[in-house]
Scaffold this active site. Structure first.
Site, short mmCIF file in Angstrom:
data_model
loop_
_atom_site.label_atom_id
_atom_site.label_comp_id
_atom_site.label_asym_id
_atom_site.label_seq_id
_atom_site.Cartn_x
_atom_site.Cartn_y
_atom_site.Cartn_z
N LYS A 144 0.81 -1.23 0.00
CA LYS A 144 0.00 0.00 0.00
C LYS A 144 0.84 1.27 0.00
O LYS A 144 0.49 2.26 -0.65
CB LYS A 144 -0.96 0.00 1.18
CG LYS A 144 -2.06 -1.01 0.99
CD LYS A 144 -3.13 -0.95 2.02
CE LYS A 144 -4.36 -1.66 1.50
NZ LYS A 144 -5.03 -0.93 0.42
N GLY A 145 1.96 1.26 0.74
CA GLY A 145 2.81 2.45 0.76
C GLY A 145 3.41 2.72 -0.61
O GLY A 145 3.34 3.84 -1.14
N ALA A 146 4.00 1.68 -1.20
CA ALA A 146 4.63 1.83 -2.52
C ALA A 146 3.58 2.24 -3.55
O ALA A 146 3.84 3.10 -4.41
CB ALA A 146 5.31 0.52 -2.91
N ASN A 199 -12.91 2.16 4.08
CA ASN A 199 -14.04 1.55 3.38
C ASN A 199 -14.97 0.94 4.43
O ASN A 199 -14.72 1.07 5.64
CB ASN A 199 -13.55 0.54 2.31
CG ASN A 199 -12.79 -0.64 2.93
OD1 ASN A 199 -12.91 -0.92 4.12
ND2 ASN A 199 -12.01 -1.31 2.11
N GLY A 215 -18.90 5.69 -5.13
CA GLY A 215 -18.21 6.95 -4.83
C GLY A 215 -17.70 7.00 -3.41
O GLY A 215 -17.09 6.06 -2.94
N GLY A 264 -8.21 1.97 -4.02
CA GLY A 264 -8.19 2.68 -2.75
C GLY A 264 -6.87 3.42 -2.54
O GLY A 264 -6.84 4.53 -2.01
N ASP A 265 -5.77 2.81 -2.96
CA ASP A 265 -4.46 3.46 -2.81
C ASP A 265 -4.37 4.69 -3.71
O ASP A 265 -3.85 5.73 -3.30
CB ASP A 265 -3.33 2.48 -3.17
CG ASP A 265 -3.32 1.26 -2.26
OD1 ASP A 265 -3.75 1.39 -1.10
OD2 ASP A 265 -2.90 0.19 -2.72
N1 LIG Z 1 -16.25 0.51 -10.00
C1 LIG Z 1 -15.90 1.79 -9.76
N2 LIG Z 1 -16.39 2.79 -10.54
C2 LIG Z 1 -16.04 4.08 -10.32
N3 LIG Z 1 -15.23 4.47 -9.31
C3 LIG Z 1 -14.73 3.52 -8.50
C4 LIG Z 1 -15.03 2.14 -8.68
N4 LIG Z 1 -14.37 1.43 -7.72
C5 LIG Z 1 -13.69 2.34 -6.99
N5 LIG Z 1 -13.90 3.60 -7.45
C6 LIG Z 1 -13.37 4.86 -6.88
O1 LIG Z 1 -12.20 4.58 -6.12
C7 LIG Z 1 -12.45 4.86 -4.73
C8 LIG Z 1 -11.75 3.83 -3.86
O2 LIG Z 1 -12.25 2.55 -4.16
P1 LIG Z 1 -12.80 1.54 -3.05
O3 LIG Z 1 -13.96 2.14 -2.36
O4 LIG Z 1 -12.97 0.23 -3.75
O5 LIG Z 1 -11.57 1.54 -2.03
P2 LIG Z 1 -10.96 0.34 -1.18
O6 LIG Z 1 -12.03 -0.56 -0.72
O7 LIG Z 1 -10.07 0.97 -0.18
O8 LIG Z 1 -10.10 -0.34 -2.32
P3 LIG Z 1 -9.01 -1.47 -2.31
O9 LIG Z 1 -9.69 -2.63 -2.98
O10 LIG Z 1 -7.92 -0.89 -3.17
O11 LIG Z 1 -8.60 -1.71 -0.88
C9 LIG Z 1 -13.96 4.89 -4.56
O12 LIG Z 1 -14.33 5.72 -3.49
C10 LIG Z 1 -14.40 5.44 -5.91
O13 LIG Z 1 -14.32 6.84 -5.92
#
Ligand SMILES: Nc1ncnc2c1ncn2[C@@H]1O[C@H](COP(=O)(O)OP(=O)(O)OP(=O)(O)O)[C@@H](O)[C@H]1O
Length: 300
Positions: free
Chosen positions: A42-44, A184, A224, A250-251
């Protein structure tokens, strides 16, 4: 004047990926695809995402004195990240062993390796990096006492952004420094622990905010995000795209948000930009290779 828009303190892993028809049972061996090795952690990932957007970025991390460590250093430098804070040695580079089945489901075993040796002492020794950084972004793939030392090392006027992933309960001192805490749904529920969790993301955000952070962002994948602060709770619309691989979204979101906050954007404005960055990232395969440049975000 700060030398860096963003200092990321966190993990660097080699992701070792093999496609399989099915996973082996205990005692069984199965044959899989050719091995693919990708820079990750995650950091990288955050450092690469920020640098690709144009942020002046430094990474404080630890890798092993081995081929995976060199792969990670090369990918950081190729993205334009200053690797002066990347320490080498003490343990093998962190590794994620990932099998992917035909339905796209991942099974992952992580060996933290050198990430687990990024110590509070390493943070103290990097005092000049903290003094030179406007925003500091951290995740939880490094020891918690190291994260606590980061909070104590922040320069006056710099901003602390935390994505508590993988989630665990956090000391009040760390929660109080977050501006914002970015979670999340799963992370929100672990941080809240036994507290009343509530029904909606707005509820989680409000209850989290009451635990001490100056602001909270809840990411909601394709839905979103929302931002919460003393000013209230605001929904951030997602950008509609055809998602092919959400790894690293998410990163990318967190890095973009942290950078934009440092340039003076308000929280909702920074989150709207970060949502566009996350949206581009999910339209492409992979983690670091999926992160967009600023021009690609504009073109969305
Ligand atoms: N299918 C999608 N369509 C449009 N935007 C998306 C989509 N998936 C993620 N995003 C955008 O990226 C942001 C981060 O994604 P997400 O909510 O999946 O984070 P996360 O659960 O921390 O992800 P990770 O799987 O990397 O840990 C969301 O808040 C959204 O703005």
């Amino acid at each position: 004047m700060y030398d860096y828009d963003l200092l990321v303190v966190g993990s660097a892993n080699a992701d070792l990926v093999i496609g399989v028809e099915r996973r082996p049972a205990a005692g069984e061996t199965v044959l899989g695809s050719d091995l693919a090795v990708h820079p990750g952690g995650k950091g990288a990932n955050q450092a690469v995402a920020a640098a690709r957007l144009g942020a002046r970025t430094a990474l404080l991390a630890r890798v092993g004195d081995d081929a995976h460590g060199r792969l990670l250093l090369d990918s950081q430098r190729a993205a334009g990240v200053d690797t002066v804070g990347v320490l080498v040695g003490g343990a093998p580079t962190g590794v994620a062993l990932i099998t992917v089945d035909p339905s796209g489901d991942n099974s992952i075993v992580v060996s933290p390796g050198a990430n687990g040796r990024l110590a509070a002492q390493d943070v103290r020794a990097a005092a000049s990096l903290f003094q030179a950084s406007k925003v500091v972004s951290v995740q939880l793939e490094i020891p918690l006492e190291t994260v606590v030392e980061v909070v104590r090392s922040l320069a006056d006027g710099s901003r602390f952004v935390l994505n508590p992933s993988p989630p665990r309960p956090l000391p009040a001192e760390v929660l109080a420094a977050c501006d914002p805490l970015i979670v999340n749904e799963h992370e929100a529920k672990v941080i809240l622990g036994d507290s009343a969790v509530g029904e909606t993301p707005e509820d989680w955000a409000r209850i989290l905010l009451a635990k001490g952070p100056r602001s909270v962002v809840v990411t909601l994948g394709a839905e979103g995000a929302l931002v919460a602060s003393a000013q209230g709770v605001t929904r951030i619309a997602s950008v509609r795209v055809d998602a092919v691989d959400t790894t690293g979204a998410g990163d990318a979101f967190t890095a973009a948000l942290a950078w934009k906050l440092g340039t003076g954007s308000a929280l909702a404005e920074a989150a709207a930009y970060a949502a566009r960055v996350g949206a581009v990232a999910v339209t492409r395969q992979g983690a670091q290779v999926s992160f967009p440049t600023a021009a690609e975000v504009e073109a969305l």
